[in-house]
Design a protein around this motif. Structure first.
Motif, PDB file in Angstrom:
ATOM      1  N   TYR A   5      -7.148   9.036  12.721  1.00 40.36           N
ATOM      2  CA  TYR A   5      -6.517   7.938  11.983  1.00 40.36           C
ATOM      3  C   TYR A   5      -5.036   8.210  11.745  1.00 40.36           C
ATOM      4  CZ  TYR A   5     -11.072   5.853  11.081  1.00 40.36           C
ATOM      5  OH  TYR A   5     -12.301   5.265  11.217  1.00 40.36           O
ATOM      6  N   ILE A   6      -4.718   9.434  11.418  1.00 39.13           N
ATOM      7  CA  ILE A   6      -3.319   9.799  11.177  1.00 39.13           C
ATOM      8  C   ILE A   6      -2.512   9.635  12.463  1.00 39.13           C
ATOM      9  CG2 ILE A   6      -1.764  11.726  10.625  1.00 39.13           C
ATOM     10  CD1 ILE A   6      -3.941  12.668   8.623  1.00 39.13           C
ATOM     11  N   LEU A   7      -3.069  10.092  13.583  1.00 38.57           N
ATOM     12  CA  LEU A   7      -2.376   9.952  14.865  1.00 38.57           C
ATOM     13  C   LEU A   7      -2.196   8.486  15.248  1.00 38.57           C
ATOM     14  CD1 LEU A   7      -3.948  12.840  16.980  1.00 38.57           C
ATOM     15  CD2 LEU A   7      -1.633  12.705  16.059  1.00 38.57           C
ATOM     16  N   LEU A   8      -3.215   7.670  15.001  1.00 36.72           N
ATOM     17  CA  LEU A   8      -3.112   6.237  15.287  1.00 36.72           C
ATOM     18  C   LEU A   8      -2.052   5.567  14.414  1.00 36.72           C
ATOM     19  CD1 LEU A   8      -6.852   5.230  15.787  1.00 36.72           C
ATOM     20  CD2 LEU A   8      -5.051   5.294  17.517  1.00 36.72           C
ATOM     21  N   LEU A  10       0.588   7.073  13.070  1.00 41.72           N
ATOM     22  CA  LEU A  10       1.885   7.552  13.552  1.00 41.72           C
ATOM     23  C   LEU A  10       2.282   6.851  14.841  1.00 41.72           C
ATOM     24  CD1 LEU A  10       1.656  11.383  12.845  1.00 41.72           C
ATOM     25  CD2 LEU A  10       3.087   9.708  11.684  1.00 41.72           C
ATOM     26  N   ALA A  11       1.350   6.678  15.766  1.00 43.34           N
ATOM     27  CA  ALA A  11       1.643   5.987  17.020  1.00 43.34           C
ATOM     28  C   ALA A  11       2.024   4.533  16.755  1.00 43.34           C
ATOM     29  CB  ALA A  11       0.442   6.059  17.961  1.00 43.34           C
ATOM     30  N   GLY A  12       1.299   3.880  15.864  1.00 43.10           N
ATOM     31  CA  GLY A  12       1.627   2.500  15.497  1.00 43.10           C
ATOM     32  C   GLY A  12       3.004   2.396  14.873  1.00 43.10           C
ATOM     33  N   THR A  16       6.162   0.336  16.408  1.00 39.93           N
ATOM     34  CA  THR A  16       6.834  -0.667  15.577  1.00 39.93           C
ATOM     35  C   THR A  16       8.323  -0.378  15.482  1.00 39.93           C
ATOM     36  OG1 THR A  16       4.811  -0.982  14.294  1.00 39.93           O
ATOM     37  CG2 THR A  16       6.868  -1.746  13.284  1.00 39.93           C
ATOM     38  N   TYR A  17       8.680   0.896  15.258  1.00 44.78           N
ATOM     39  CA  TYR A  17      10.089   1.284  15.173  1.00 44.78           C
ATOM     40  C   TYR A  17      10.808   1.005  16.497  1.00 44.78           C
ATOM     41  CZ  TYR A  17      14.249   4.167  14.854  1.00 44.78           C
ATOM     42  OH  TYR A  17      15.553   4.604  14.879  1.00 44.78           O
ATOM     43  N   SER A  18      10.178   1.339  17.610  1.00 45.34           N
ATOM     44  CA  SER A  18      10.781   1.115  18.926  1.00 45.34           C
ATOM     45  C   SER A  18      11.028  -0.368  19.181  1.00 45.34           C
ATOM     46  CB  SER A  18       9.885   1.673  20.027  1.00 45.34           C
ATOM     47  OG  SER A  18       9.738   3.062  19.891  1.00 45.34           O
ATOM     48  N   ILE A  19      10.076  -1.196  18.799  1.00 47.19           N
ATOM     49  CA  ILE A  19      10.238  -2.648  18.961  1.00 47.19           C
ATOM     50  C   ILE A  19      11.378  -3.151  18.093  1.00 47.19           C
ATOM     51  CG2 ILE A  19       9.134  -4.885  18.513  1.00 47.19           C
ATOM     52  CD1 ILE A  19       6.483  -3.542  19.415  1.00 47.19           C
TER      53      ILE A  19
END
Length: 126
Positions: A5-8, A10-12, A16-19
């Motif tokens: 869950y933590i990895l998901l 962080l990936a999300g 979001t930041y990249s977008i």
């Protein structure tokens, strides 16, 4: 399971930041094709934001080298009242340079789609 869950999360967050960064750059800098870039760069300030060794290996004829790493200290070399055409190797550094310039009041910012590696025009090497 908690690690997953933590990895998901962080990936999300990273996605979001990249977008957000991508959309912000699209708002402040106009991305030009090579033809559009060629049509306007002679009437503007042409800035290569790559490092000096990359610049010396080959650069667009008429460009000045102000590396992204030195941009904050050398910003006074760029006139805010004239269009600024930026390029780097692929387009990511010129996007960051445009963000820095925009925050300092520069409004006419353009960068080369695909960067120098896609350039087919005149090139000068030292």
């Amino acid at each position: 399971m908690d690690t997953l869950y933590i990895l998901l999360i962080l990936a999300g967050g990273l996605i979001t930041y990249s977008i957000f960064v991508y959309l912000h750059q699209r708002r402040i800098v106009k991305i030009l094709t090579e033809e559009e870039f060629k049509a306007g760069y002679r009437k503007a300030q042409l800035i290569d934001v790559r490092e000096p060794n990359e610049f010396n290996a080959g650069h667009i004829l008429g460009s000045r080298n102000i590396p992204l790493t030195q941009l904050k200290t050398r910003m006074k070399e760029i006139r805010p009242d004239k269009p600024v055409y930026l390029y780097c190797q692929s387009g990511s550094r010129s996007g960051r340079a445009a963000q820095m310039l925009y925050r300092k009041g520069y409004k006419e910012l353009y960068h080369l789609q695909g960067g120098f590696k896609k350039w087919t025009g005149k090139v000068k090497a030292k």
